[in-house]
Design an enzyme around this catalytic site. Structure first.
Site, PDB file in Angstrom:
ATOM      1  N   GLU A  65       7.636  43.335   7.002  1.00 58.00           N
ATOM      2  CA  GLU A  65       7.305  42.506   8.524  1.00 58.00           C
ATOM      3  C   GLU A  65       7.631  43.226   9.761  1.00 58.00           C
ATOM      4  OE1 GLU A  65       5.229  40.340   8.370  1.00 58.00           O
ATOM      5  OE2 GLU A  65       5.389  39.132   6.405  1.00 58.00           O
ATOM      6  N   ARG A  73      -3.577  39.146  12.052  1.00 63.48           N
ATOM      7  CA  ARG A  73      -2.389  38.858  11.695  1.00 63.48           C
ATOM      8  C   ARG A  73      -2.217  37.347  11.883  1.00 63.48           C
ATOM      9  NH1 ARG A  73      -0.765  42.387   9.600  1.00 63.48           N
ATOM     10  NH2 ARG A  73       1.197  41.391   9.974  1.00 63.48           N
ATOM     11  N   ASN A  98       5.288  45.006  12.377  1.00 65.25           N
ATOM     12  CA  ASN A  98       5.329  44.452  14.097  1.00 65.25           C
ATOM     13  C   ASN A  98       5.351  45.724  14.930  1.00 65.25           C
ATOM     14  OD1 ASN A  98       5.061  41.862  13.680  1.00 65.25           O
ATOM     15  ND2 ASN A  98       7.552  41.493  13.943  1.00 65.25           N
TER      16      ASN A  98
END
Lengths: 147, 101
Positions: free
Chosen positions: A48, A106, A52
């Site tokens: 994650e 997303r 990002n």
């Protein structure tokens, strides 16, 4: 607090590096003898944070991502994922579940998942300077640790 | 990430294989959409037995298929979800929105 061990990584913000990054951190964490469940948590949280950086820090160019991983006394794993990209203007808003600027691709659940899979999550960011995500997780003490 | 589809009588089964991260999702999203558009199913099943890793990118993929299935008046079911992926669905709170077996 002094680290008992550390491992540093640096790579380009290509999505093909996501798998490498989480496997490398999980491999380093393996010396703490985590459960399969804990390895899954670590891989997911790293994935994650790195995603990002790839998607949001460098939306239209490739840039540098670094991961510094440390082990502290008491089986505490610290993972610091840093980029030198666009930065986050409103961290509080970015951490809200379902909030995303990434469009339909997303889900807006990245920070929520990092928070729920790790014990502690800190996000520091300066617009146009970059973002640093620090995560900590205490790996459970198992019977084999006492032998 | 591999996407294997099978359909008959507006029942569509899609088997996902590999790592469903941002990298894998980018590649498979279009194939999934194409499969749904050509089958226009009333019942769709996503078979997760071959998924070796999933992060929140997988949630976006599932929500996209779910949205389309609702538009078609159909249902979506996830089967054989491994524990790591299940934990991600649970953390995101979407386990209540669809059938996970």
């Amino acid at each position: 607090m002094k680290a008992e061990n550390y491992m540093n990584l640096e790579f380009l913000s290509k999505s093909s590096n996501e798998s490498f990054a989480r496997v490398a951190v999980a491999g380093f964490a393996a010396q703490l003898d985590p459960t399969l469940d804990e390895i899954g948590d670590i891989k997911t949280a790293v994935s994650e944070a790195v995603t990002n950086a790839i998607v949001h820090a460098y939306p239209d160019r490739l840039g540098k991502i670094s991961i510094k991983t440390k082990i502290y006394e008491g089986k505490v794993l610290e993972i610091v994922v840093r980029d030198w990209g666009r930065g986050i203007e409103n961290i509080e808003q970015a951490r809200q579940p379902l909030f995303t600027t990434g469009g339909e691709e997303r889900s807006g659940m990245g920070f929520t998942i990092m928070e729920s899979f790790m014990d502690k999550l800190t996000v520091r960011s300066t617009p146009e300077r970059g973002t640093t995500v620090t995560m900590r997780k205490k790996i459970s003490v198992r019977l084999s640790d006492r032998l | 990430m591999e996407v294997l589809t099978k359909s008959s009588d507006r029942n569509l089964t899609i088997r996902l294989e590999g790592e469903l991260d941002h990298h894998g999702a980018k590649k498979s999203m279009r194939e999934l959409e194409r499969a749904v558009e050509s089958a226009l199913p009333l019942s769709a099943t996503l078979d997760f037995s071959g998924v070796t890793f999933m992060d929140s990118s997988g949630i976006a993929v599932v929500l996209r298929v779910l949205r389309r299935m609702r538009e078609l008046g159909g249902t979506l079911k996830l089967t054989k979800v491994p524990p790591q992926a299940k934990k991600v669905f649970d953390a995101a709170g979407i386990s209540q929105m669809l059938t996970i077996e």
